[in-house]
Design an enzyme around this catalytic site. Structure first.
Site, PDB file in Angstrom:
ATOM      1  N   GLY A 110       0.798  -1.228   0.000  1.00  0.00           N
ATOM      2  CA  GLY A 110       0.000   0.000   0.000  1.00  0.00           C
ATOM      3  C   GLY A 110       0.825   1.269   0.000  1.00  0.00           C
ATOM      4  N   ALA A 160       2.855   2.103   9.433  1.00  0.00           N
ATOM      5  CA  ALA A 160       2.009   0.929   9.712  1.00  0.00           C
ATOM      6  C   ALA A 160       0.728   1.364  10.415  1.00  0.00           C
ATOM      7  CB  ALA A 160       2.771  -0.064  10.591  1.00  0.00           C
ATOM      8  N   GLY A 161      -0.380   0.840   9.942  1.00  0.00           N
ATOM      9  CA  GLY A 161      -1.651   1.202  10.564  1.00  0.00           C
ATOM     10  C   GLY A 161      -2.723   0.187  10.221  1.00  0.00           C
ATOM     11  N   ILE A 162      -3.705   0.084  11.095  1.00  0.00           N
ATOM     12  CA  ILE A 162      -4.829  -0.836  10.859  1.00  0.00           C
ATOM     13  C   ILE A 162      -6.136  -0.127  11.177  1.00  0.00           C
ATOM     14  CG2 ILE A 162      -3.529  -2.958  11.335  1.00  0.00           C
ATOM     15  CD1 ILE A 162      -4.891  -2.945  14.161  1.00  0.00           C
ATOM     16  N   THR A 163      -7.225  -0.695  10.661  1.00  0.00           N
ATOM     17  CA  THR A 163      -8.561  -0.229  11.058  1.00  0.00           C
ATOM     18  C   THR A 163      -9.329  -1.392  11.680  1.00  0.00           C
ATOM     19  OG1 THR A 163      -9.330  -0.716   8.830  1.00  0.00           O
ATOM     20  CG2 THR A 163      -8.826   1.582   9.309  1.00  0.00           C
ATOM     21  N   GLY A 174     -17.964   5.432  12.963  1.00  0.00           N
ATOM     22  CA  GLY A 174     -17.425   4.065  12.965  1.00  0.00           C
ATOM     23  C   GLY A 174     -15.927   3.994  13.203  1.00  0.00           C
ATOM     24  N   TYR A 196      -9.822   4.651  15.545  1.00  0.00           N
ATOM     25  CA  TYR A 196      -8.840   5.072  14.520  1.00  0.00           C
ATOM     26  C   TYR A 196      -8.636   6.597  14.542  1.00  0.00           C
ATOM     27  CZ  TYR A 196      -6.890   5.308   9.714  1.00  0.00           C
ATOM     28  OH  TYR A 196      -6.114   5.519   8.598  1.00  0.00           O
ATOM     29  N   LYS A 225      -5.162   8.592  15.307  1.00  0.00           N
ATOM     30  CA  LYS A 225      -4.562   9.479  14.296  1.00  0.00           C
ATOM     31  C   LYS A 225      -4.499  10.921  14.797  1.00  0.00           C
ATOM     32  CE  LYS A 225      -3.705   6.438  11.054  1.00  0.00           C
ATOM     33  NZ  LYS A 225      -2.324   6.100  10.715  1.00  0.00           N
TER      34      LYS A 225
HETATM   35  P1  NDP Z   1      -2.344  -1.465   4.080  1.00  0.00           P
HETATM   36  O1  NDP Z   1      -3.355  -2.238   4.870  1.00  0.00           O
HETATM   37  O2  NDP Z   1      -2.386  -1.523   2.602  1.00  0.00           O
HETATM   38  O3  NDP Z   1      -0.857  -1.881   4.558  1.00  0.00           O
HETATM   39  C1  NDP Z   1      -0.576  -1.859   5.918  1.00  0.00           C
HETATM   40  C2  NDP Z   1       0.888  -2.138   6.147  1.00  0.00           C
HETATM   41  O4  NDP Z   1       1.126  -2.033   7.556  1.00  0.00           O
HETATM   42  C3  NDP Z   1       1.303  -3.548   5.755  1.00  0.00           C
HETATM   43  O5  NDP Z   1       2.637  -3.513   5.294  1.00  0.00           O
HETATM   44  C4  NDP Z   1       1.193  -4.305   7.069  1.00  0.00           C
HETATM   45  O6  NDP Z   1       2.046  -5.453   7.132  1.00  0.00           O
HETATM   46  C5  NDP Z   1       1.684  -3.245   8.033  1.00  0.00           C
HETATM   47  N1  NDP Z   1       1.279  -3.472   9.416  1.00  0.00           N
HETATM   48  C6  NDP Z   1       0.044  -3.620   9.937  1.00  0.00           C
HETATM   49  N2  NDP Z   1       0.124  -3.860  11.264  1.00  0.00           N
HETATM   50  C7  NDP Z   1       1.448  -3.859  11.591  1.00  0.00           C
HETATM   51  C8  NDP Z   1       2.174  -4.076  12.776  1.00  0.00           C
HETATM   52  N3  NDP Z   1       1.578  -4.328  13.953  1.00  0.00           N
HETATM   53  N4  NDP Z   1       3.531  -4.045  12.716  1.00  0.00           N
HETATM   54  C9  NDP Z   1       4.175  -3.798  11.559  1.00  0.00           C
HETATM   55  N5  NDP Z   1       3.541  -3.586  10.384  1.00  0.00           N
HETATM   56  C10 NDP Z   1       2.185  -3.621  10.410  1.00  0.00           C
HETATM   57  O7  NDP Z   1      -2.470   0.028   4.625  1.00  0.00           O
HETATM   58  P2  NDP Z   1      -2.433   1.420   3.821  1.00  0.00           P
HETATM   59  O8  NDP Z   1      -1.276   1.451   2.910  1.00  0.00           O
HETATM   60  O9  NDP Z   1      -3.771   1.707   3.312  1.00  0.00           O
HETATM   61  O10 NDP Z   1      -2.205   2.448   5.040  1.00  0.00           O
HETATM   62  C11 NDP Z   1      -0.912   2.861   5.423  1.00  0.00           C
HETATM   63  C12 NDP Z   1      -1.052   4.001   6.437  1.00  0.00           C
HETATM   64  O11 NDP Z   1      -1.762   5.080   5.850  1.00  0.00           O
HETATM   65  C13 NDP Z   1      -1.825   3.613   7.689  1.00  0.00           C
HETATM   66  O12 NDP Z   1      -1.260   4.251   8.822  1.00  0.00           O
HETATM   67  C14 NDP Z   1      -3.205   4.163   7.421  1.00  0.00           C
HETATM   68  O13 NDP Z   1      -3.895   4.407   8.608  1.00  0.00           O
HETATM   69  C15 NDP Z   1      -2.865   5.424   6.667  1.00  0.00           C
HETATM   70  N6  NDP Z   1      -3.930   5.950   5.826  1.00  0.00           N
HETATM   71  C16 NDP Z   1      -4.426   5.212   4.784  1.00  0.00           C
HETATM   72  C17 NDP Z   1      -5.400   5.758   3.985  1.00  0.00           C
HETATM   73  C18 NDP Z   1      -5.925   5.051   2.797  1.00  0.00           C
HETATM   74  O14 NDP Z   1      -6.792   5.615   2.155  1.00  0.00           O
HETATM   75  N7  NDP Z   1      -5.460   3.860   2.473  1.00  0.00           N
HETATM   76  C19 NDP Z   1      -5.954   7.079   4.250  1.00  0.00           C
HETATM   77  C20 NDP Z   1      -5.357   7.765   5.348  1.00  0.00           C
HETATM   78  C21 NDP Z   1      -4.383   7.193   6.094  1.00  0.00           C
HETATM   79  P3  NDP Z   1       1.535  -6.884   6.524  1.00  0.00           P
HETATM   80  O15 NDP Z   1       1.642  -6.732   5.030  1.00  0.00           O
HETATM   81  O16 NDP Z   1       2.491  -7.874   7.080  1.00  0.00           O
HETATM   82  O17 NDP Z   1       0.128  -7.059   6.980  1.00  0.00           O
END
Ligand code: NDP
Length: 241
Positions: A13, A83-86, A143, A147, A151
């Site tokens: 991502g 790194a981030g999750i929802t 929802g 998160y 943030k």
């Molecule tokens: P993705 O779900 O596509 O990718 C997430 C990445 O984070 C993966 O590489 C995953 O690893 C890693 N990750 C998750 N949990 C952990 C952990 N505990 N330790 C280490 N790595 C971890 O996410 P996005 O690219 O969409 O989002 C990236 C960032 O951008 C996040 O912080 C998100 O909140 C923020 N964001 C995203 C938006 C969007 O529209 N997509 C909008 C605004 C903010 P693995 O591959 O091993 O699971």
């Protein structure tokens, strides 16, 4: 010598686009990931960027992970907390586990990871800590109490650490993306995207991960040395701060 950058969640991502943009800008890049070995190995094979598996939600794992990166590439000059999750659900249905998981990965991690690199940056007199926030941390979102709180917390963390790092030439900033076309957003049903998300974005499209990569490359550069404690929003005009 090329500066060393570590991107958490840097294998997929937005993080993957940031890793590649930094590599193209001349950094030696390490990409961290949590558990998706297949995606990480594929990414590493395609880009030549080494990957490091550890959870940013656990302090001991961060310490070990950072030590490994530094042993292989050298001291970390640029940390990108991406790194981030929802775990989206309305507040009435949200469980303490859903709250904690999001806090641990999206907010605790900023303390854990920065703690591992900040003193070294101070000693060397240079550092960049860039955290990926979110438009939903700025405006709130149904929802997403967990998160959005995490943030929004990133912005307060950033403004405070920026004050502590300023005299050591360490800048600390947030990039707050709007909706970007990654797996996280693809998890939102297409009809919800069409009916609810796209009409809110004046430029009329989702953002590209590469557009966030370019924001990070700028904030990491020497050219951005006077910018600290700030949030760079990149959201197609969805929310203007
Ligand atoms: P993705 O779900 O596509 O990718 C997430 C990445 O984070 C993966 O590489 C995953 O690893 C890693 N990750 C998750 N949990 C952990 C952990 N505990 N330790 C280490 N790595 C971890 O996410 P996005 O690219 O969409 O989002 C990236 C960032 O951008 C996040 O912080 C998100 O909140 C923020 N964001 C995203 C938006 C969007 O529209 N997509 C909008 C605004 C903010 P693995 O591959 O091993 O699971």
């Amino acid at each position: 010598m090329a500066r060393v950058a570590l991107v958490t969640g840097g294998s997929r991502g937005i993080g993957a686009a940031i890793s590649v943009a930094l590599k193209e800008a001349g950094y030696q890049v390490a990409a961290n990931y949590a558990g998706n070995d297949q995606a990480a190995n594929e990414f590493s094979k395609q880009t030549g960027i080494p990957v490091f598996k550890f959870s940013v939600a656990e302090f001991d794992a961060c310490k070990e992970g950072v030590a490994k990166v530094e042993a292989e590439l050298g001291p970390i000059d640029v940390l990108v907390n991406n790194a981030g999750i929802t775990r989206d659900t309305s507040f009435s249905k949200m469980t303490p586990e859903q709250w904690r998981e999001v806090m641990a990965t999206n907010l605790d991690s900023l303390f854990f990871m920065s703690k591992c690199v900040f003193d070294g940056m101070k000693k060397r007199g240079f550092g960049r800590i860039i955290t990926i926030g979110s438009v939903n941390g700025q405006k709130g979102q149904f929802g997403q109490t967990n998160y959005a709180a995490a943030k929004a917390g990133a912005a307060g963390f950033t403004k405070s650490l920026a004050q502590e790092g300023a005299r050591s030439n360490i800048t600390v900033n947030v990039v707050a993306p709007g909706y970007i076309g990654t797996d996280m957003v693809k998890a939102v049903p297409q009809e919800v995207l069409n009916a609810k998300v796209l009409p809110q974005i004046p430029v009329g499209r989702l953002g590209e991960p590469e557009e966030i990569g370019r924001c990070v490359v700028f904030l990491a550069s020497d050219d951005a040395g006077f910018i600290t404690g700030s949030t760079l929003t990149a959201n197609g005009g969805q929310y203007m701060t």
